[in-house]
Design a protein around this motif. Structure first.
Motif, PDB file in Angstrom:
ATOM      1  N   GLN A  25      13.020 -44.458  49.085  1.00 16.69           N
ATOM      2  CA  GLN A  25      14.012 -45.160  48.128  1.00 16.69           C
ATOM      3  C   GLN A  25      13.602 -46.458  48.090  1.00 16.69           C
ATOM      4  O   GLN A  25      13.139 -47.162  47.136  1.00 16.69           O
ATOM      5  CB  GLN A  25      15.451 -45.321  48.476  1.00 16.69           C
ATOM      6  CG  GLN A  25      16.227 -43.973  48.243  1.00 16.69           C
ATOM      7  CD  GLN A  25      17.667 -44.007  48.864  1.00 16.69           C
ATOM      8  OE1 GLN A  25      17.964 -44.652  49.783  1.00 16.69           O
ATOM      9  NE2 GLN A  25      18.434 -43.578  48.134  1.00 16.69           N
ATOM     10  N   GLU A  43      23.704 -50.497  38.594  1.00 14.49           N
ATOM     11  CA  GLU A  43      23.527 -51.178  39.743  1.00 14.49           C
ATOM     12  C   GLU A  43      24.981 -51.995  40.344  1.00 14.49           C
ATOM     13  O   GLU A  43      25.267 -51.820  41.713  1.00 14.49           O
ATOM     14  CB  GLU A  43      22.712 -52.583  39.611  1.00 14.49           C
ATOM     15  CG  GLU A  43      21.204 -52.340  39.593  1.00 14.49           C
ATOM     16  CD  GLU A  43      20.585 -51.960  41.040  1.00 14.49           C
ATOM     17  OE1 GLU A  43      20.748 -52.839  41.853  1.00 14.49           O
ATOM     18  OE2 GLU A  43      20.192 -50.599  41.146  1.00 14.49           O
ATOM     19  N   TYR A  47      26.394 -48.805  42.264  1.00 16.16           N
ATOM     20  CA  TYR A  47      25.547 -48.316  43.330  1.00 16.16           C
ATOM     21  C   TYR A  47      25.784 -49.308  44.442  1.00 16.16           C
ATOM     22  O   TYR A  47      25.960 -48.874  45.682  1.00 16.16           O
ATOM     23  CB  TYR A  47      24.316 -48.305  42.800  1.00 16.16           C
ATOM     24  CG  TYR A  47      23.031 -47.789  43.686  1.00 16.16           C
ATOM     25  CD1 TYR A  47      23.012 -46.560  44.183  1.00 16.16           C
ATOM     26  CD2 TYR A  47      22.073 -48.786  44.261  1.00 16.16           C
ATOM     27  CE1 TYR A  47      22.021 -46.429  45.133  1.00 16.16           C
ATOM     28  CE2 TYR A  47      21.264 -48.308  45.228  1.00 16.16           C
ATOM     29  CZ  TYR A  47      21.231 -47.082  45.610  1.00 16.16           C
ATOM     30  OH  TYR A  47      20.305 -46.763  46.572  1.00 16.16           O
ATOM     31  N   ARG A  72      27.112 -48.548  48.181  1.00 15.33           N
ATOM     32  CA  ARG A  72      26.427 -48.836  49.602  1.00 15.33           C
ATOM     33  C   ARG A  72      27.082 -49.874  50.532  1.00 15.33           C
ATOM     34  O   ARG A  72      26.792 -49.587  51.632  1.00 15.33           O
ATOM     35  CB  ARG A  72      24.945 -49.235  49.351  1.00 15.33           C
ATOM     36  CG  ARG A  72      24.006 -48.329  48.741  1.00 15.33           C
ATOM     37  CD  ARG A  72      22.727 -48.940  48.420  1.00 15.33           C
ATOM     38  NE  ARG A  72      22.029 -49.264  49.494  1.00 15.33           N
ATOM     39  CZ  ARG A  72      20.931 -50.256  49.859  1.00 15.33           C
ATOM     40  NH1 ARG A  72      20.748 -51.106  48.650  1.00 15.33           N
ATOM     41  NH2 ARG A  72      20.633 -50.388  50.857  1.00 15.33           N
ATOM     42  N   THR A  84      26.464 -43.489  45.886  1.00 11.33           N
ATOM     43  CA  THR A  84      25.093 -43.866  46.222  1.00 11.33           C
ATOM     44  C   THR A  84      23.974 -42.875  45.953  1.00 11.33           C
ATOM     45  O   THR A  84      23.009 -43.112  46.297  1.00 11.33           O
ATOM     46  CB  THR A  84      25.435 -44.033  47.821  1.00 11.33           C
ATOM     47  OG1 THR A  84      25.652 -42.683  48.419  1.00 11.33           O
ATOM     48  CG2 THR A  84      26.252 -45.051  48.223  1.00 11.33           C
ATOM     49  N   ARG A  85      24.383 -41.914  45.419  1.00 14.15           N
ATOM     50  CA  ARG A  85      23.417 -40.817  44.974  1.00 14.15           C
ATOM     51  C   ARG A  85      22.390 -41.360  44.108  1.00 14.15           C
ATOM     52  O   ARG A  85      22.604 -41.803  43.097  1.00 14.15           O
ATOM     53  CB  ARG A  85      24.015 -39.308  44.800  1.00 14.15           C
ATOM     54  CG  ARG A  85      23.264 -38.334  44.576  1.00 14.15           C
ATOM     55  CD  ARG A  85      23.841 -36.992  44.658  1.00 14.15           C
ATOM     56  NE  ARG A  85      24.511 -37.066  43.394  1.00 14.15           N
ATOM     57  CZ  ARG A  85      23.920 -36.309  41.985  1.00 14.15           C
ATOM     58  NH1 ARG A  85      22.642 -36.050  42.091  1.00 14.15           N
ATOM     59  NH2 ARG A  85      24.638 -36.236  40.838  1.00 14.15           N
ATOM     60  N   ASP A  86      21.043 -41.315  44.407  1.00 11.64           N
ATOM     61  CA  ASP A  86      19.990 -41.476  43.471  1.00 11.64           C
ATOM     62  C   ASP A  86      19.186 -40.023  43.066  1.00 11.64           C
ATOM     63  O   ASP A  86      19.364 -39.008  43.681  1.00 11.64           O
ATOM     64  CB  ASP A  86      19.136 -42.722  44.156  1.00 11.64           C
ATOM     65  CG  ASP A  86      18.386 -42.035  45.095  1.00 11.64           C
ATOM     66  OD1 ASP A  86      18.736 -41.177  45.870  1.00 11.64           O
ATOM     67  OD2 ASP A  86      17.431 -42.814  45.638  1.00 11.64           O
ATOM     68  N   ASN A  87      18.271 -40.248  42.253  1.00  9.57           N
ATOM     69  CA  ASN A  87      17.315 -39.037  41.746  1.00  9.57           C
ATOM     70  C   ASN A  87      15.935 -39.477  42.325  1.00  9.57           C
ATOM     71  O   ASN A  87      15.861 -40.329  43.018  1.00  9.57           O
ATOM     72  CB  ASN A  87      17.340 -38.822  40.414  1.00  9.57           C
ATOM     73  CG  ASN A  87      16.812 -39.917  39.679  1.00  9.57           C
ATOM     74  OD1 ASN A  87      16.155 -41.008  40.218  1.00  9.57           O
ATOM     75  ND2 ASN A  87      17.092 -40.100  38.228  1.00  9.57           N
ATOM     76  N   ALA A  97      14.420 -42.656  41.992  1.00  5.60           N
ATOM     77  CA  ALA A  97      14.946 -43.857  42.666  1.00  5.60           C
ATOM     78  C   ALA A  97      16.189 -44.305  41.773  1.00  5.60           C
ATOM     79  O   ALA A  97      16.447 -45.764  41.881  1.00  5.60           O
ATOM     80  CB  ALA A  97      14.133 -44.992  43.260  1.00  5.60           C
ATOM     81  N   THR A  98      16.597 -43.815  40.668  1.00  3.92           N
ATOM     82  CA  THR A  98      17.510 -44.384  39.955  1.00  3.92           C
ATOM     83  C   THR A  98      19.005 -43.957  40.420  1.00  3.92           C
ATOM     84  O   THR A  98      19.103 -42.799  40.924  1.00  3.92           O
ATOM     85  CB  THR A  98      17.537 -43.571  38.304  1.00  3.92           C
ATOM     86  OG1 THR A  98      16.225 -44.324  38.008  1.00  3.92           O
ATOM     87  CG2 THR A  98      18.341 -44.119  37.415  1.00  3.92           C
ATOM     88  N   PRO A  99      19.604 -44.888  40.402  1.00  6.68           N
ATOM     89  CA  PRO A  99      21.157 -44.647  41.013  1.00  6.68           C
ATOM     90  C   PRO A  99      21.945 -43.667  39.875  1.00  6.68           C
ATOM     91  O   PRO A  99      22.687 -43.935  39.110  1.00  6.68           O
ATOM     92  CB  PRO A  99      21.863 -45.895  41.129  1.00  6.68           C
ATOM     93  CG  PRO A  99      21.086 -46.927  40.184  1.00  6.68           C
ATOM     94  CD  PRO A  99      19.852 -46.320  39.937  1.00  6.68           C
ATOM     95  N   ILE A 100      21.733 -42.441  40.135  1.00 12.28           N
ATOM     96  CA  ILE A 100      21.940 -41.279  39.066  1.00 12.28           C
ATOM     97  C   ILE A 100      23.437 -41.195  38.990  1.00 12.28           C
ATOM     98  O   ILE A 100      24.172 -40.951  37.988  1.00 12.28           O
ATOM     99  CB  ILE A 100      21.266 -40.165  39.064  1.00 12.28           C
ATOM    100  CG1 ILE A 100      21.246 -39.260  37.929  1.00 12.28           C
ATOM    101  CG2 ILE A 100      21.640 -39.363  40.597  1.00 12.28           C
ATOM    102  CD1 ILE A 100      20.812 -39.853  36.549  1.00 12.28           C
TER     103      ILE A 100
END
Length: 480
Positions: free
Chosen positions: A5, A310, A313, A317, A326-329, A332-335
């Motif tokens: 990340q 953001e 996200y 965190r 907090t999950r991203d793809n 590195a986008t906070p999907i």
């Protein structure tokens, strides 16, 4: 943040950060200014309103600049400043309220796009017909896919769109200045027959939500501080973006008073900038502005959706939002945060079908929801000057200067709450109170008690205000 990340996060220049600030602030609001001001005040009130709003928002901008330098360890500013200064529940409400205000703002952008297109396609009406909501929903999910492919690509698009949307606004200012008539400007000076301080004060008060709405986004660089190449770039981008936009907004407002009588401005159809330009150059003027509106509003939607992901996200965190956010793809986008934001915009878009004046309602609700986060950030800056944290004895003159700046920012934020009035404060409580469930979920995940005594009292006040708001809406005493 994992190694993958961290390496995937792309650093951006001060120019890109400034573009985020300008792109966030220059949205649909600027195109509504001639009518909004014409309906509220004359030239004198407009000048005072921009001085008040400009001073207040500049102080907020300087607050974010100072905090970015003094607390470089704190990212995602609007949320983290409230949490650090006043506890987890205050931080949560700053994050949630800011996020909710942006959701309302994004709905405003989509409704405004459909309203503008309605001049060419009658089936879209005022942006609240079934066809308009369906088309707007398609746009919402298209942006979701774009942003999900990576923040870097989306910010590049934002820079291009920011430049493109400034062209029609600057063109309007130049042409309106050429068509400016001193006599018309003089006739619009007082704004009403009652030439008194009280009258002018009430006129200025009526503009406050609009002026604050168009300045929303001044904190854009602070929210995205983790992407800055240098920490000082955050402050530079904030001030540079603010001063540019203030000059633009004031120019749009004042030149309009020299083109049309105030009564015509007050009755102009939105986007009212088009009506003003049309009176100078003919029908193509309104078409030209309509194209500018669509570019500007869609660009603003992109900028705010970037920020809003953001805003969910980073608090997740920091353990004041549920962990699933907090999950991203792979980009590195906070999907999870992005998807939550998109779904929320979609749901509010559906509610637009049941609101009489969706454009005005979303504009004012967006502004009212943002006031608490701004107030908490300013209050934290003031707290630092009182406790002397981050200040040394050698920096006493700087501490006094920052205390004055933060004090003005706090007073301005409180004045804005007063200007919003009880209606939008109660509606804000109706939005804020249910959000506490997310906070309780996060506290349960960590095995922590829900509130301390002060937080429990604040939550109780919030719930009582929300219940009162719901009752007033249900009985018809509070119209939406």
């Amino acid at each position: 943040m994992t190694t993958r990340q961290a390496s995937a996060v792309q650093k951006v220049s001060v120019l890109t950060l400034t573009g985020m600030v300008v792109g966030s602030m220059v949205g649909g609001g600027v195109f509504t200014l001639p009518q909004e001001f014409g309906a509220a005040t004359g030239v004198l009130g407009a000048v005072i309103a921009w001085l008040v709003a400009g001073t207040g928002m500049l102080m907020l901008g300087l607050v974010f600049q100072s905090l970015a330098v003094r607390r470089p360890d704190l990212d995602s500013g609007v949320y983290i400043y409230a949490k650090t200064g006043f506890g987890a529940y205050a931080g949560f409400n700053a994050a949630f309220g800011y996020w909710a205000s942006n959701v309302a703002g994004n709905v405003f952008f989509m409704v405004f796009t459909m309203t503008t297109l309605g001049a060419f396609f009658p089936g879209l009406g005022q942006g609240n017909t079934l066809l308009a909501v369906v088309l707007a929903s398609a746009g919402v999910w298209l942006f979701h896919v774009l942003i999900a492919r990576g923040v870097r690509q989306a910010t590049v698009v934002n820079r291009i769109v920011t430049i493109a949307k400034l062209v029609p606004i600057l063109t309007f200012v130049v042409i309106a200045a050429i068509g400016f008539e001193a006599g018309t400007f003089a006739d619009n000076f007082w704004g009403s027959d009652a030439r008194s301080f009280r009258s002018v004060f009430e006129q200025v008060k009526q503009t406050m939500l609009v002026t604050t709405f168009v300045f929303l986004g001044i904190e854009g660089a602070s929210v995205y501080s983790r992407f800055a190449r240098r920490r000082a770039d955050v402050g530079r981008a904030t001030i540079l973006g603010f001063l540019s936009v203030l000059a633009l907004f004031a120019s749009v407002t004042l030149v309009s008073y020299g083109v049309l009588p105030q009564a015509d401005l007050a009755n102009a159809k939105q986007p009212s900038m088009g009506s003003v330009l049309e009176s100078v150059v003919g029908h193509w003027g309104s078409t030209f502005v309509s194209i500018g509106v669509i570019i500007s509003v869609q660009g603003a939607y992109l900028a705010w959706t970037l920020i809003n992901a953001e805003v969910l996200y980073m608090p997740a965190r920091g353990d004041v939002m549920p962990r699933f956010l907090t999950r991203d793809n792979a980009h590195a986008t906070p999907i999870a945060a992005l998807l939550t934001t998109t779904i929320a915009v979609q749901l509010v878009l559906i509610l637009v079908l049941f609101v009489d004046d969706a454009l005005d309602f979303m504009l004012k609700l967006d502004t009212a929801l943002s006031l608490i986060p701004y107030l908490l950030a300013a209050a934290y800056a003031l707290k630092l000057t009182i406790t002397r944290q981050t200040y040394t004895s050698a920096g006493e003159p700087e501490r006094r200067r920052q205390r004055a700046i933060a004090s003005v920012a706090v007073v301005y934020s409180i004045f804005m709450l007063y200007a919003a009035g009880p209606k939008y404060l109660l509606l804000s409580a109706v939005v804020y109170a249910p959000g506490t469930l997310l906070y309780l979920m996060a506290r349960r995940e960590q095995g922590l008690p829900a509130f301390n005594r002060a937080e429990a009292a604040a939550c109780a006040v919030l719930v009582v205000a929300a219940v009162l708001g719901v009752v007033l809406i249900a009985t018809g005493s509070l119209n939406v």
